[in-house]
Design an enzyme around this catalytic site. Sequence first.
Site, PDB file in Angstrom:
ATOM      1  N   LYS A 246       0.829  -1.216   0.000  1.00  0.00           N
ATOM      2  CA  LYS A 246       0.000   0.000   0.000  1.00  0.00           C
ATOM      3  C   LYS A 246       0.861   1.263   0.000  1.00  0.00           C
ATOM      4  CE  LYS A 246      -2.442   3.435   1.934  1.00  0.00           C
ATOM      5  NZ  LYS A 246      -1.866   4.655   2.546  1.00  0.00           N
ATOM      6  N   ASP A 265      -6.004   0.847   0.251  1.00  0.00           N
ATOM      7  CA  ASP A 265      -6.130   1.093   1.681  1.00  0.00           C
ATOM      8  C   ASP A 265      -7.496   0.616   2.131  1.00  0.00           C
ATOM      9  OD1 ASP A 265      -8.071   3.188   1.151  1.00  0.00           O
ATOM     10  OD2 ASP A 265      -6.363   4.295   0.410  1.00  0.00           O
TER      11      ASP A 265
END
Length: 312
Positions: A246, A265
């Site tokens: 991420k 996310d």
Amino acid sequence: MSTERGALALSEFPGPFDLQSTVESGQSYLWDRHDGLMYDESAVYGGDHWYETVVRVDHSGARATPAERWAEGEPVVVRVRQVDDRLEWESSIDPVPVLRERLRLDDDLPAIRAATPDDDLIERAFDAYWGMRLVDDPAVPCLVSFICSAQMRVGRIHGMQRELERAFGTTVEFDGRTYHAYPTAEQLAAATEAELRDLGLGYRAPYVLDTARMVADGEAHPEEAVGLDYEDARESLTRFVGVGDKVADCVALFSLDYLEAVPLDTWIRSTIEEYYPECDRGNYADTSRAIREAFGGEFAGYTQTYVFHYLR
DNA sequence: ACAGTGCCTAGTGT
DNA sequence: AACACTAGGCACT
């Protein structure tokens, strides 16, 4: 240092531009509001606030890469606000080239939107914040600030970066005030874990320290990912401590020009659950490919940023 | 490869 | 008041 002033006609660039959504959408943690109300929910949205950041630019042109310009350029304050179709600035240099780069003013927003799929959620997101640009931040500050972002709200991430600057960054005098540049990898590497924990970084403190040491020691630099195929670039960025898929995607998108990167996310994951369940492939890499396709491929990161900001 | 678990901490909710 | 839970994950096993 003298204060120069000027203004940029935004009509000279393709498509609309909106400064506030660009710098307050959680892409960049390197800007601050002059009135100190960054991320203040009660503040009027769309107001013509002054925003400030400290940039490093090399005027000689002798250093080729952005990494070298960032590391070796003199820190300079840039202050900017948007009044309708004008971008007004105050600085001790001509900041137009750096603003153009950092705020991606040359991106052809209408063309990018035209390249995204015809999809109700996407259209609503683009309408809501039309004019928001991706940012193009220097790699090391971007990397460090997103290491700090793990399990944090945007306001606190932003506050942490200001603390790091105040504690370790080079000072700059401008307009009767003292500013702090974002600390370099060397400055961060000279800190102790305890100092970073005292600034509220928690378990991220050793991550920031180890990553800063890797860069300062010349072991690795985030810009080494530039030029690789997107997925290889993401993989390359995960070498740094505290960087998973991420955070790597955030750095690829907000600093290294990979406009197809879609950081997965918790917000985007729940969006996928609700709106694009067929894109959930159970793991990061495959889900990433599927949502990238659903968000328009080449510019999927733009779509992601609009959708993220719209739903958050 | 993949899933489970611990981790700092300020703010919000109960 | 005190406590549980959450927030734009990551490293380690």
